[in-house]
Enzyme design. Structure first.
Site, short mmCIF file in Angstrom:
data_model
loop_
_atom_site.label_atom_id
_atom_site.label_comp_id
_atom_site.label_asym_id
_atom_site.label_seq_id
_atom_site.Cartn_x
_atom_site.Cartn_y
_atom_site.Cartn_z
N HIS A 1 0.86 -1.19 0.00
CA HIS A 1 0.00 0.00 0.00
C HIS A 1 0.90 1.24 0.00
O HIS A 1 1.17 1.79 1.06
CB HIS A 1 -0.91 -0.02 1.22
CG HIS A 1 -1.98 1.02 1.20
ND1 HIS A 1 -1.80 2.29 1.71
CD2 HIS A 1 -3.25 0.99 0.75
CE1 HIS A 1 -2.93 2.97 1.59
NE2 HIS A 1 -3.82 2.20 1.00
N PHE A 2 1.41 1.67 -0.99
CA PHE A 2 1.33 1.28 -2.39
C PHE A 2 2.73 0.95 -2.87
O PHE A 2 3.70 1.43 -2.32
CB PHE A 2 0.76 2.43 -3.22
CG PHE A 2 -0.64 2.82 -2.84
CD1 PHE A 2 -1.73 2.13 -3.35
CD2 PHE A 2 -0.87 3.87 -1.97
CE1 PHE A 2 -3.03 2.50 -3.02
CE2 PHE A 2 -2.16 4.24 -1.62
CZ PHE A 2 -3.25 3.55 -2.14
#
Length: 172
Positions: free
Chosen positions: A71-72
């Site tokens: 993420h991410f």
């Protein structure tokens, strides 16, 4: 018998996830990666701005935490929903600390505001939970406001966090 102290270590919080802190009928914290705190440094039954109870807890940030890898990709940030979940976890923990029994379930939040982010370069997240009301009837429910700080800076605010304790969750 409830193990009622003003502070709890990581080992205590892990024991809660196994049902060892508040007994088998008390609300456990999540275990493993979903436990979003490393220690509770202050718990009071009559503190906070509403004089209904207060919790302060901390979470140490390390660049290798599981969520930063996904993420991410190439833009690592702790998901805001994990900070929100941490606040719900603390509301449920408080209900167990008061002697409440049942499985904790998040019931909602009135308003959430995100004004910052938690990056792998951060050192510490601090959660502050200010209780507004505890209902102790057929349903045990806590209502609180919460704040999340990263390295001392306020980044999330939540109003009217709601958590209930349920003896039977099959119909939930």
């Amino acid at each position: 018998m409830v193990d009622k102290r003003e502070s709890y270590s990581k080992e205590d919080l892990i024991a809660s996830g196994r049902g060892e802190l508040f007994g088998q009928d008390g609300p456990p914290l999540p275990s493993g990666n979903m436990l979003m705190m490393d220690r509770i440094i202050k718990m009071t039954e009559d503190g906070g701005s509403h004089n209904k109870g207060f919790i302060e807890a901390e979470f140490d940030i390390k660049p290798d935490l599981w969520f930063f890898d996904c993420h991410f990709v190439n833009d690592p940030v702790m998901p805001g929903c994990l900070g929100l979940d941490a606040m719900w976890q603390l509301v449920g923990f408080y209900l167990g600390w008061l002697g409440g029994e049942g499985k904790g379930r998040a019931l909602g939040v009135g308003e959430v505001k995100f004004t910052g982010q938690i990056l792998p370069t951060a050192k510490k997240v601090t959660y502050k939970i200010d209780f507004k009301r505890v209902i102790n009837r057929k349903l045990i429910m806590g209502i609180a406001d919460g704040e999340v700080y990263v390295d001392g800076k306020l980044i999330y605010e939540a109003k009217d966090l709601k958590v209930g304790l349920f003896k039977d969750t099959s119909a939930f």
